[in-house]
Design an enzyme around this catalytic site. Structure first.
Site, PDB file in Angstrom:
ATOM      1  N   ASP A   1       0.763  -1.241   0.000  1.00  4.69           N
ATOM      2  CA  ASP A   1       0.000   0.000   0.000  1.00  4.69           C
ATOM      3  C   ASP A   1       0.799   1.299   0.000  1.00  4.69           C
ATOM      4  OD1 ASP A   1      -1.629  -2.158   0.471  1.00  4.69           O
ATOM      5  OD2 ASP A   1      -2.709  -1.273   2.141  1.00  4.69           O
TER       6      ASP A   1
ATOM      7  N   GLU B   1       1.928  -9.147  11.817  1.00  2.00           N
ATOM      8  CA  GLU B   1       1.590  -8.808  10.423  1.00  2.00           C
ATOM      9  C   GLU B   1       2.877  -8.582   9.620  1.00  2.00           C
ATOM     10  OE1 GLU B   1      -0.899  -5.350  10.222  1.00  2.00           O
ATOM     11  OE2 GLU B   1      -1.317  -5.581   8.076  1.00  2.00           O
TER      12      GLU B   1
END
Ligand code: GLC
Length: 419
Positions: free
Chosen positions: A161, A391
């Site tokens: 992103d 993550e």
């Protein structure tokens, strides 16, 4: 409890019945495209049929034009922004309106080849036609002039992103109104580990623009103020082309195999042209203005995944990987650690992501460098031993970052530990 057992429990716990959420915390309360595909690799280690279901559910969300959305909203999505009510996309209004890296064919081939169960193979065979339609969509919608490189129209489509690779192209997008008060992600993960406010405003402004254009594939390529032929996205697609080709051949679809061979050929030449001789690295292009994006992100290493001979032709690519590794404790950072844009804790601006490590490990092995592949595999396992199933991870000290008990980290651990 043993780490493998912990990983299995995370995947079971994040299972919402037919699909797996990236994490149970509420940060990502839906099915994400490439997360699901990569999670299937981990599921296959202990429950093959369930791995197949994960991909089947994803492809049930395929749009009539062939696109597989980057998010499918199956249940309560109120803890996420932008949720289905904001996107208002697709035939059922329960998906996003953009895609994510096309890793599905690579995973389906992997599942197909590892299984000897005729039922599993039959179900995977039924997916192959859908995979072909998704690759067709990708070229038609995102490379309408047949250059061999497809473009992404939103940073989210890259799966990386907020990589510094998008900074210039994104700066050209109008920020639109501030959405700071609508964001929910920063309630689940630390602000300084997430994309910034100005980035988010532009992400959402792009969504609104696509929504206003009815998400029409034939329109978005032209009207999107952000359009990048990303090297990472194309390398993943190229590998998926090869895997799809092999699946089509295995099931006896000669016409399909020929069609994909043509895609492969075009993209192979186009990726070769992305080599930047002076910098000794692969770069993508901003297809709105033709500018080469001279930002060394990890996508520039992904031609390893697509081309088993890339290191023979461009040996300097491995010198770059080596030089990155000497600057960190745990490889592989998502951005060149020697550059000022490198931020070891901010999402895709430096941290290590195990899913990308898996791609590099696979590519290095195919390129005849099992030694380097093993180094990255060891680092990946060591990160989980130190910091569990975060993550993403700080490449300098291995600290856990972002959300915890992450599905794809658990899946990659299972897959890499079994290797
Ligand atoms: C973030 C990541 C993306 C991932 C999603 C769900 O948006 O950048 O790659 O698919 O989270 O885990």
């Amino acid at each position: 409890m043993e780490l493998k057992q912990q990983a299995i429990e995370i995947l079971r716990h994040n299972d919402r019945g037919g699909y797996t959420v990236p994490t149970a915390s509420g940060l990502y309360p839906a099915q994400w495209n490439w997360d699901s595909c990569l999670v299937a690799l981990g599921l296959a280690q202990f429950d093959e049929p369930r791995a197949v279901v994960e991909i089947e559910t994803l492809f049930r969300g395929q749009w009539p034009d062939g696109m597989v959305p980057h998010i499918l909203f199956h249940g309560d999505d109120s803890s996420y922004f932008p949720n289905a009510a904001v996107w208002q996309a697709g035939p059922t209004g329960r998906s996003s309106g953009i895609t994510q890296p096309l890793v599905a064919a690579t995973v389906v081939r992997h599942l197909f080849e590892r299984s000897s169960d005729p039922m599993i193979r039959a179900r995977l065979t039924a997916l192959v036609a859908k995979l072909l339609v998704s690759h067709r969509w990708c070229y038609a919608a995102r490379d309408p002039y047949g250059t061999g490189l497809v473009s992404i129209i939103h940073p989210w489509e890259s799966g990386m992103d907020n990589s510094p690779v998008w900074d210039d192209a994104l700066a050209a997008v109008e920020p639109g109104p501030s959405v700071a008060h609508l964001r929910k992600d920063t309630g689940f993960a630390a602000n300084e580990h997430r994309p910034t406010g100005p980035e988010y405003n532009r992400y959402i402004n792009l969504v609104i623009k696509f929504r206003d254009n009815g998400y029409r594939a034939d329109r978005l390529y032209e009207i999107s103020p952000f359009r990048v032929a990303d090297i990472g996205f194309n390398a993943i697609l190229q590998r998926a082309n090869q895997d799809l080709h092999s699946l089509l051949a295995a099931i006896g679809d000669a016409a399909g195999a020929e069609e994909v061979a043509a895609m492969e050929e075009r993209t192979s030449d186009a990726i070769a042209r992305c080599w930047h001789e002076e910098d000794g690295f692969f770069y993508g292009v901003d297809t709105r203005n033709g500018a080469v994006i001279r930002k060394p992100g990890i996508g520039g290493l992904l031609p390893l995944l697509a081309d088993p001979e890339v290191t023979a032709r461009q040996p300097r690519l491995l010198q770059r990987l080596d030089s990155w590794l000497t600057r960190v404790t745990y490889g592989v950072p998502s951005f060149d650690p020697g550059r000022p844009e490198f931020e070891p804790q901010r999402y895709w601006r430096g941290p290590v992501w195990l899913i990308v490590n898996w791609m590099l490990i696979d590519g290095l092995r195919r390129n005849g460098r099992p030694d380097l592949a093993e180094r990255i595999r060891r680092d990946s396992l060591a990160l989980v031993e130190r910091s569990r199933f975060a993550e993403y991870f700080d490449p300098l000290n291995g600290a856990p970052l972002g959300g915890s008990k992450f599905s794809w980290t658990a899946a990659m651990y299972l897959h890499l530990a079994a290797d």
